[in-house]
Structure formats: C-alpha cells, structure tokens
Design a protein around this motif. Sequence first.
Motif, short mmCIF file in Angstrom:
data_model
loop_
_atom_site.label_atom_id
_atom_site.label_comp_id
_atom_site.label_asym_id
_atom_site.label_seq_id
_atom_site.Cartn_x
_atom_site.Cartn_y
_atom_site.Cartn_z
N LYS A 209 0.82 -1.22 0.00
CA LYS A 209 0.00 0.00 0.00
C LYS A 209 0.85 1.27 0.00
O LYS A 209 1.91 1.32 0.62
CB LYS A 209 -0.93 0.01 1.22
CG LYS A 209 -2.00 -1.08 1.17
CD LYS A 209 -2.98 -0.95 2.31
CE LYS A 209 -4.02 -2.07 2.25
NZ LYS A 209 -4.87 -1.99 1.03
N ASP A 210 0.39 2.27 -0.74
CA ASP A 210 1.06 3.56 -0.76
C ASP A 210 0.89 4.26 0.58
O ASP A 210 -0.04 3.96 1.34
CB ASP A 210 0.47 4.43 -1.88
CG ASP A 210 0.76 3.86 -3.26
OD1 ASP A 210 1.81 3.20 -3.42
OD2 ASP A 210 -0.07 4.07 -4.17
N PHE A 212 -0.22 6.74 3.51
CA PHE A 212 -1.46 7.46 3.80
C PHE A 212 -1.12 8.87 4.23
O PHE A 212 0.01 9.19 4.58
CB PHE A 212 -2.23 6.75 4.92
CG PHE A 212 -2.76 5.40 4.54
CD1 PHE A 212 -3.99 5.27 3.91
CD2 PHE A 212 -2.03 4.26 4.81
CE1 PHE A 212 -4.48 4.03 3.55
CE2 PHE A 212 -2.51 3.00 4.46
CZ PHE A 212 -3.73 2.88 3.83
N GLU A 213 -2.13 9.71 4.21
CA GLU A 213 -1.98 11.04 4.82
C GLU A 213 -2.37 10.99 6.29
O GLU A 213 -1.76 11.67 7.11
CB GLU A 213 -2.81 12.06 4.04
CG GLU A 213 -2.25 12.33 2.65
CD GLU A 213 -3.06 13.35 1.89
OE1 GLU A 213 -2.65 14.53 1.89
OE2 GLU A 213 -4.09 12.98 1.31
N ALA A 231 -11.48 11.44 6.59
CA ALA A 231 -11.92 11.16 5.23
C ALA A 231 -12.77 12.30 4.66
O ALA A 231 -12.73 12.59 3.47
CB ALA A 231 -12.70 9.86 5.21
N ILE A 235 -8.76 13.52 2.28
CA ILE A 235 -7.37 13.07 2.28
C ILE A 235 -7.32 11.54 2.42
O ILE A 235 -8.23 10.92 2.93
CB ILE A 235 -6.55 13.73 3.41
CG1 ILE A 235 -7.21 13.49 4.78
CG2 ILE A 235 -6.44 15.23 3.16
CD1 ILE A 235 -6.46 14.13 5.94
N ARG A 236 -6.23 10.96 1.94
CA ARG A 236 -6.07 9.51 1.94
C ARG A 236 -6.00 9.00 3.38
O ARG A 236 -5.07 9.31 4.13
CB ARG A 236 -4.82 9.13 1.15
CG ARG A 236 -4.54 7.64 1.11
CD ARG A 236 -3.46 7.32 0.08
NE ARG A 236 -2.83 6.04 0.32
CZ ARG A 236 -3.37 4.86 0.07
NH1 ARG A 236 -4.59 4.82 -0.45
NH2 ARG A 236 -2.72 3.74 0.31
N THR A 237 -7.00 8.18 3.75
CA THR A 237 -7.16 7.76 5.13
C THR A 237 -7.20 6.24 5.22
O THR A 237 -7.85 5.57 4.41
CB THR A 237 -8.45 8.33 5.74
OG1 THR A 237 -8.44 9.76 5.62
CG2 THR A 237 -8.61 7.94 7.19
N GLY A 238 -6.51 5.70 6.22
CA GLY A 238 -6.54 4.26 6.47
C GLY A 238 -6.79 3.98 7.94
O GLY A 238 -6.49 4.79 8.81
N ASP A 280 -14.20 6.94 1.58
CA ASP A 280 -13.08 6.28 0.91
C ASP A 280 -11.97 6.02 1.93
O ASP A 280 -10.93 6.68 1.94
CB ASP A 280 -12.57 7.16 -0.24
CG ASP A 280 -11.53 6.43 -1.09
OD1 ASP A 280 -11.45 5.20 -0.99
OD2 ASP A 280 -10.81 7.11 -1.85
N GLU A 282 -9.58 2.99 3.72
CA GLU A 282 -9.09 1.61 3.65
C GLU A 282 -9.05 1.04 5.06
O GLU A 282 -8.30 1.51 5.92
CB GLU A 282 -7.69 1.56 3.03
CG GLU A 282 -7.68 1.91 1.54
CD GLU A 282 -6.37 1.50 0.88
OE1 GLU A 282 -5.93 0.35 1.08
OE2 GLU A 282 -5.78 2.35 0.19
N SER A 314 2.70 6.74 6.83
CA SER A 314 1.72 7.81 6.74
C SER A 314 2.36 9.13 7.14
O SER A 314 3.30 9.16 7.94
CB SER A 314 0.53 7.51 7.66
OG SER A 314 -0.45 8.53 7.58
#
Length: 529
Positions: A209-210, A212-213, A231, A235-238, A280, A282, A314
């Motif tokens: 996985k790339d 996260f922010e 989210a 922003i990219r959230t996991g 969105d 993960e 992250s």
Amino acid sequence: MLDANLKGQLKTYLQNLRQPIELVASLDDGPKSAELLALLNDIAEQSDKVSVVRTGDDARKPSFAIVRAGTDVSVRFAGLPLGHEFTSLVLALLHVGGHPPKIEPDVAEQIRALDGDFAFETYFSLSCQNCPDVVQALNIMSALNPKIRHVAVDGALFQAEVEQRQIMAVPTVLLNGEPFAQGRMSLERILAMIDTGAAARAAEKIQEKDPFEVLVVGGGPAGAAAAIYAARKGIRTGVVAERFGGQVLDTLAIENFISVPHTEGPKLSAGLEQHVKAYDVEVMDLQKAARLIPAAEPGGLIEVQLESGASLKSRSVILATGARWRNMNVPGEAEYKNRGVAYCPHCDGPLFKGKRVAVIGGGNSGVEAAIDLAGIVAHVTLIEFDSQLRADAVLQRMLASLPNVRIVTSALTTEVRGDGQKVTGLVYKDRNTDAVHEVELEGVFVQIGLVPNTEWLKEAVALTPRGEIEVDFRGATSVPGVFAGGDATTTPYKQIVIAMGEGSKAALSAFDYLIRQPGPDTAQAQEAA
C-alpha cells in the motif's frame, strides 16, 4: 409453532431460495421432537422449494440438517433454533438454498478455497446475544464449502454432552472434536484462525500500500470517529485495527449514548463500521500494531509496523488503541462476563435495578461506582483488598452515609459463582483471619482500573506511569505528526461519547498539522536545492 406474522415474514424471505432444500430431521418420541417437527412443517409450508424428510440417523435428537438437494452442502441444528437463533435459522435456509451471503467477494473466495476436513460444533444458548454471530459465520462457511461442516448445539437440550465436554460458557466452538475458541468471533477472525496462509497474504497486500496522509490505529469509537473526520477532508485515510469495534463489541446494553436511549455494543459497532466504509477509507482489520517509528525528519513519513510483519507509512498517525478492563483473574470471571460480571457501572448499572451487586475496588472509581449503584440497586457490597479504602475522603464520607452499602476491607476476591447462565454469588477471603465468605448476589462490577493498549508504544511516545498516552488539549502526543484520542490517552472519563469526540478532535488536529507541512513535491524540491 410459528404465528401468522412470522409465517408471513418467512414466506417472503424464502422467495429468495434459488435451489431446493431438504429439512432432514432426526427425532425421538419426546415433546421437543414434536415441537421441532411442527417448526419444520411450518417452514416447509411457506415454500415449494422446501421439503421435510425424517431419517432418525443422527445421534443427537431432536436435530435437523438443512441440505441443498442432491449435494453435500448442509448445516445442522441440534435443538430448536428459536430466540436469538431464529435469525440464524432463516439465514441458514437462504444460504444453503443458494442465496448469496452478504460478505466481501474475496472472503467468499477464501472460504471456497479452503482445503481440509473441518467439522465444527458450536454450543449455544437461546438467550445468548453473542452466539448468533458465531453460528451464522460457521453456517456461511458450510454453505460455501462442503468440506466445512457445522452443527449448532443448544446446550440446554444436551446437558449431559455439555457436562461431559466441560462446556462452561457460550458460545464454545470445537473443531474436529477439540476446543477451538470461545466468545464472540467474526467470520474473518475464524477464517484467519484456520487458513494458515491468510495472514501472510494479508501482510503482503498491506506491504504494497502507498503511504497514507492519515493512518488511524484502532477501530473503536475513537478510531472510527477519527477516520470519518479525516476522510471528510478528502485526504487519503486508512484504519488498521486488531478488532474493528474494539471493546464496544463486548458491551451488551448502552443507555447513555446521547440521543439513543438504548442500543447494544455489536449494533453500535456495526453502525460505526458501516459509517466508516461509506467514505473512501481503507480498513485493515485483524491487524495488531507492534511498533511505531517516528519520521526521520519534520514532515516525513511515520511508520507503523504490524505483528504480521507488514508495515504502513503515513504523513500523520492517530493512535486510538483503546483500553481493556483490568481483570481480577479469578475463576468464574471470564465465564460470567456480560452475564453478571460487568465493568462499566454507567452503562450496565440500570440493568441491575433492585438487585444485589458487589463492587470490587476501593479507589475513586470503585467508590464512585458504589455510590452510583446504591441509588439503583437493592444492595451494594464493596470489596477492597487493602486494609482501608483509597478513595478521596469526600467520596468515602458519602459512601458511608448510604444505608444499602456494606464495606469489606482486607478482602481477597477468590471466585465468581453462577448457575451456568448468570452470576449467583461471589467468594472472598478475609486476609486477616483467612476465613472464607460467600456473598449471594446477581452482579459483580470490577473497578480495579483500565489497562491501556499501549505496550507497543513504550519507546515511541511519552506515556504516563499507568501507560496512558500523554496528549495536550489538541490531542497531540510528544511526537510531531502523531495524535491520539480515546481510552488509551490521559483524557479523563472513559466513555464512548467522549472517545468519539476525542477521536474527531485528533483528526482535525492531524489535518491542521498536514496543511502546515510541505507537501511531497515541495519537500523533494527543497531536498534538490
């Protein structure tokens, strides 16, 4: 057997059957067998795809198998699956009949790919609220893979079998005749326990996985709130969690969640997960964090290493790992958890109205719990290990003024007793005389503190001597870019509604931190210069 309303609902559900099914009954001359036969006939009357067959070939009577006609696909119930298990029965009818279960496609494929001989037995109680999740999960697996067989056994009808196998709590699951697990479990957790390659495959996917922010560690109320607030900023959230839902999953009754007069932990947890997945985000469940590595330079990537061997990176991290109740670790405590043994007087106290209870612990939390409970229950016995209470003097004076409270000091709790379904008493030893005493009661509230789930953070962020993560008013920890919220932190009052607020605040603080940091492109340009 079924009333008109249930028959109508069942008829509607059974319209989803895609393939014919047989209800293969093993009966004797007892009244329960007569009831079961009536139930099966009622079911068969609701669909021309359902038929009843009597064989009598199973050792457990009364019992019945739901069989996909002409195949090896089946599940079995020993007893009458009514009460909390009626939903399990309806779902089993549908899934054996070809209606697809509501699970992720990759999970379904993982089940179908399992190879081996898996014979599961689950002992349940009709009054157990944790049992249906386990029964339904194993039934789904049986419906998707004929190499997996499952029988759900009503322990009340097969008491000799329960005693022989020393089943002391429900749900209890056996695999191929050997103990497998106890307590509430999700389908994914069961899969992880029997699919030896699942952990390695999951770790491989996570490793790819790339960055996260925002990466949230923990899936309880604080973690879910943090994920949603992050989210919503686009922003990219996991989210990485050992068990999505956290400690709330083990709470039956919740009556202090504002605007919701009553709910249950599993229902609230399901709502949290549904809300998180509406964005969105993960979600990486069944993953336990093992180490936090701060960024090498301001604005750099923070790394979270997992026990599976994978790692995630992250730009910011929110720690929401929660806490677990400190246990007494005495016989009966685990067996009667949520069946008389409780840990939150605010949440569960009203359920014991008019009953007798004990509070274990004479610190502030224990004395406060006793005071709160005294206004609800018939009688409170407060048991303290030390020779005197450790609570603030003002609390002790208030406690002593209450007419329905008995204080016992220099006492060691040695056992929680019950009748197999609920708590009936507590045993303690007088530390001065070694005399053993039993108190008859219906509830035991353990108030000897919380243990934050922060052992893995000892060398990464500042912790208090109690292991709580030190945070400021914005939820920031001692490490730049790392924030925290919920029961794992120094924030007082460990409550669901407070954890949600603290998780939300941590997410907003993380976003504020991110917008004040140079972006990846800016950072690269500065390095090149």
